[in-house]
Design an enzyme around this catalytic site. Structure first.
Site, PDB file in Angstrom:
ATOM      1  N   SER A   1      -9.053  -1.115   8.929  1.00  0.00           N
ATOM      2  CA  SER A   1      -8.661   0.070   8.170  1.00  0.00           C
ATOM      3  C   SER A   1      -9.844   0.553   7.325  1.00  0.00           C
ATOM      4  O   SER A   1     -10.886   0.897   7.874  1.00  0.00           O
ATOM      5  CB  SER A   1      -7.420  -0.233   7.328  1.00  0.00           C
TER       6      SER A   1
ATOM      7  N   ASP B   1      -0.456   5.209  14.938  1.00  0.00           N
ATOM      8  CA  ASP B   1      -0.937   4.851  13.604  1.00  0.00           C
ATOM      9  C   ASP B   1      -0.762   6.018  12.635  1.00  0.00           C
ATOM     10  O   ASP B   1      -1.208   7.128  12.895  1.00  0.00           O
ATOM     11  CB  ASP B   1      -2.419   4.462  13.685  1.00  0.00           C
TER      12      ASP B   1
ATOM     13  N   HIS C   1      -0.305   1.237  12.689  1.00  0.00           N
ATOM     14  CA  HIS C   1      -1.369   0.641  11.886  1.00  0.00           C
ATOM     15  C   HIS C   1      -1.265  -0.878  11.790  1.00  0.00           C
ATOM     16  O   HIS C   1      -2.272  -1.571  11.756  1.00  0.00           O
ATOM     17  CB  HIS C   1      -1.325   1.248  10.470  1.00  0.00           C
TER      18      HIS C   1
END
Length: 686
Positions: A538, A623, A658
């Protein structure tokens, strides 16, 4: 590497992006459309290429998966906690990928009431997550949220725990969380903006009515803020919070009076952060007011809540970060961080005692756990270290005796914590700052530069990666890897200033810290350039992207998971989830100064013709945090420009978002693929 297999070549369609008189040409901008068949074809082609290049590791991946799964107790359960006359338990059954949520009335010997068996609920779904469980005050109903896409858009349902029936109402597009008023029929919840996914509205639902008729009780109109709702631990107040990176605001309503109006504690002032806890006649306020950058604790009467009425309880200390508090009838428990280390402080309200729970090394993590009960002398906390599995501990605040209720079991018969050692060392950054590093490795390793080493970091949002135990990581350590967590600026490991020195116009410190840690580990012979690997996910994937542009020669291989790499373009698009709420983290590139600064490090904008390390990049089609097209575009541009034939792999999970796979063990398959990538590069075959 199979050189006979050719990588996909993405079509180039130049798009000119102009702002502040500057033109950027983005040849892969067209990938920003998940409905485009050509985009899906490209992602599938990359997956096919990844499969072919890793085909020779498939058996090893399966062995790693079995090994990691074999350390986990399948028929496991949480330590029960007591709330409102019931003991609540989360457990797993052998062969089950999902939890079972149950409870027992009054005693642990009572019959088990299964609230949810998520294994049954998840049947037929590629992705399934249940969350936000919230039992009504009379114990008769539970509200819960489900997400079957992995976009973090939950549908709230309500279940009657006495009959097992589901109420007909479906409340869609929510965060999944909710809270009951004390009348057992009024439910407050948070709605998301359909496009940006920003949590921006609080609604009130009356049991048995159509959700279409739900009353909007609060709307957060500032696009840089999110909102949420919960009940105070005292059960007296419904609390609505509004939160941005730098500013907070709370409003409260007595939970006995759902027809009433919410009252603002302290109107928002840019830069003023505070959080509230209710106890007796006061609100206790954790705040950075008056320059208390490491936060202090204040209190104010519930009848006079403006900041002019706040008085100090624990004053600000420049060397101690005040992280959280937990309130009990006779005790105030304070979570603090000093010199990077967690401390738990116990203070009696009558001032007759004030002490710290003792901990004994420099690579541990300790934090208070689930403590829903006011009227108890027992504090529950969690402890682990890089060599010690997680323990759940009940600590008697009067006698100071601790009872270990559960230590995480590591199955397989091979684990002995005495076979591993951990340490904390410090690297000197390019500006002279000392950067801490937590390390763990198998005893007996020689520091001769030949050890493979995986260096991990995050470094954003003030989020601290504490040194923690991992059963999965044992697969690295047992094969000779050293594992290092770099506590770089941008986190809060060394206090709030550590965060401030790694954001906005100091963001470059995050990347140079990571590089300087790598250089230190090489200089001290923990590893070498031929044996050093980097990993981040991330915002940590942004870190990886910046680092491979700035110092590609330092790393044999890099894993960038769901990486935020197209920083400037994303932050200029306020229709994308998270963008507006993050201006205070990265800057707003509509401002020329921020635009020019962000362009210095944005990974996608800084890909050049040079050698790059071997890389595995992962993403999820759905995501909601980092859109799939960022890593996809980045990989396409790297393929176009990199000057060596090192591996470059893109793995897109076409079913998830995600957080990756939702099942308990499915996620291990993703880790097994990552570890096999590292082992293959390190010449480790089994």
């Amino acid at each position: 590497m199979n050189k006979a297999v050719q990588p996909p070549k993405a079509r180039k369609i130049p798009a000119e992006l102009e702002i502040h008189g500057d033109i950027r040409v983005d040849n892969y901008y067209w990938m920003n459309d998940r409905e485009d068949p050509e985009v899906i074809a490209y992602l599938n082609a990359e997956n096919d290429y990844c499969d072919k290049q890793t085909e020779h590791t498939k058996d090893f991946q399966k062995d790693l998966f079995d090994e990691m799964k074999g350390r986990i107790k399948e028929d496991d359960q949480s330590v029960p906690y007591r709330l409102n006359h019931y003991w609540y338990i989360t457990r797993f059954e052998k062969g089950g990928d999902y939890p079972i949520f149950s409870r027992k009335k009054e005693t642990l010997q009572a019959p088990e009431e299964v609230m949810f068996d998520v294994n049954l609920m998840a049947e037929g779904y590629d992705y399934y997550r249940l969350g936000g469980l919230n039992v009504s005050p009379d114990n008769k109903m539970v509200a819960f949220g489900t997400d079957t896409v992995s976009r973090r858009k939950y549908t709230i349902r309500i279940k009657n725990l006495e009959t097992g029936e589901l109420y007909p109402e479906n409340i869609e597009n929510t965060t999944g969380g909710s809270t009951w008023a004390n009348d057992n029929k009024t439910l407050y919840y948070t709605k998301k903006d359909d496009q940006t996914l920003r949590s921006f509205q609080i609604y009130k639902h009356i049991l048995g009515t159509n959700p279409v008729e739900d009353e909007l009780v609060f709307q957060e109109d500032d696009e840089t803020f999110n909102t949420y709702v919960y009940k105070s631990k005292s059960k007296k107040y419904i609390v609505i919070g509004s939160h941005s990176t730098l500013t907070t605001e709370y409003r409260v309503l007595e939970a006995d009076n759902p027809e009433g109006n919410f009252h603002v504690i302290q109107p928002r002032i840019r830069g003023l952060e505070y959080s509230i806890s209710h106890f007796e006649d006061d609100f206790y306020i954790l705040t950075n007011r008056d320059g208390a950058y490491n936060f202090k604790l204040m209190k104010t009467p519930v009848t006079k809540t403006g900041k002019e009425n706040w008085i100090d309880v624990i004053v600000h200390r420049p060397d101690v970060l005040l992280e959280d508090i937990d309130i009990f009838k006779d005790y105030l428990v304070v979570g603090e961080r000093k010199n990077g280390l967690n401390e738990i402080r116990i203070i009696r309200w009558d001032k007759s005692d004030d002490y710290f729970i003792p901990f004994d090394n420099e690579t541990y993590t300790a934090y208070t756990s689930i403590n829903p009960d006011f009227d108890t002398d027992v504090l529950r906390y969690t402890y682990n270290s890089m060599t010690t599995p997680t323990s759940v501990v009940d600590f008697n605040m009067v006698t100071k005796q601790k009872t270990v209720l559960k230590e995480q079991e590591v199955l397989g018969g091979h684990f002995d914590k005495n076979n591993y050692t951990s340490e904390r060392i410090w690297a000197t950054a390019n500006d002279g700052t000392q950067v801490p590093i937590s390390l763990v490795y198998k005893k007996g390793i020689k520091k001769d530069g030949t050890n493979p080493l995986l260096q991990y970091a995050y470094g954003s949002y003030g989020s601290t990666i504490d040194p923690y135990f991992s059963t999965v990581r044992l697969s690295l350590l047992d094969r000779g890897f050293i594992y290092a967590i770099a506590h770089i600026r941008g986190g809060e490991y060394l206090g709030r200033n550590w965060y401030e020195d790694g954001k906005l116009f100091t963001k470059l410190n995050t990347f140079t810290d990571f590089i300087d840690v790598s250089k230190h580990l090489i200089a001290k012979n923990y590893t070498s350039e031929e044996n050093l690997f980097g990993m981040g996910g991330s915002a940590g994937g942004l870190l990886m992207g910046a680092v491979v542009n700035m110092a590609p020669h330092l790393y044999k291989g890099v894993i960038a998971a769901v990486p935020f790499v197209d920083v400037v373009t994303t932050m200029l698009d306020d229709s994308i989830p998270l963008t507006t709420g993050e201006y205070d983290e990265w800057g707003n590139p509509n401002d020329k100064d921020y635009y020019e600064y962000m362009l210095q490090y944005s990974p996608y904008d800084n890909v050049i013709a040079q050698d790059y390390p071997n890389m595995l990049v992962t993403t999820g089609l759905h995501d909601s945090q980092v859109q799939y097209w960022e890593p996809a575009k980045w990989v396409a541009k790297l393929r176009e420009l990199k000057t060596n034939d090192n591996l470059l792999l893109l793995r897109t999970n076409m079913d998830t978002g995600h957080g990756g796979a939702s099942g308990r063990f499915e996620a291990l398959k993703e880790v097994a693929e990552e570890y096999a990538f590292l082992f293959d590069l390190a010449g480790i075959k089994e």
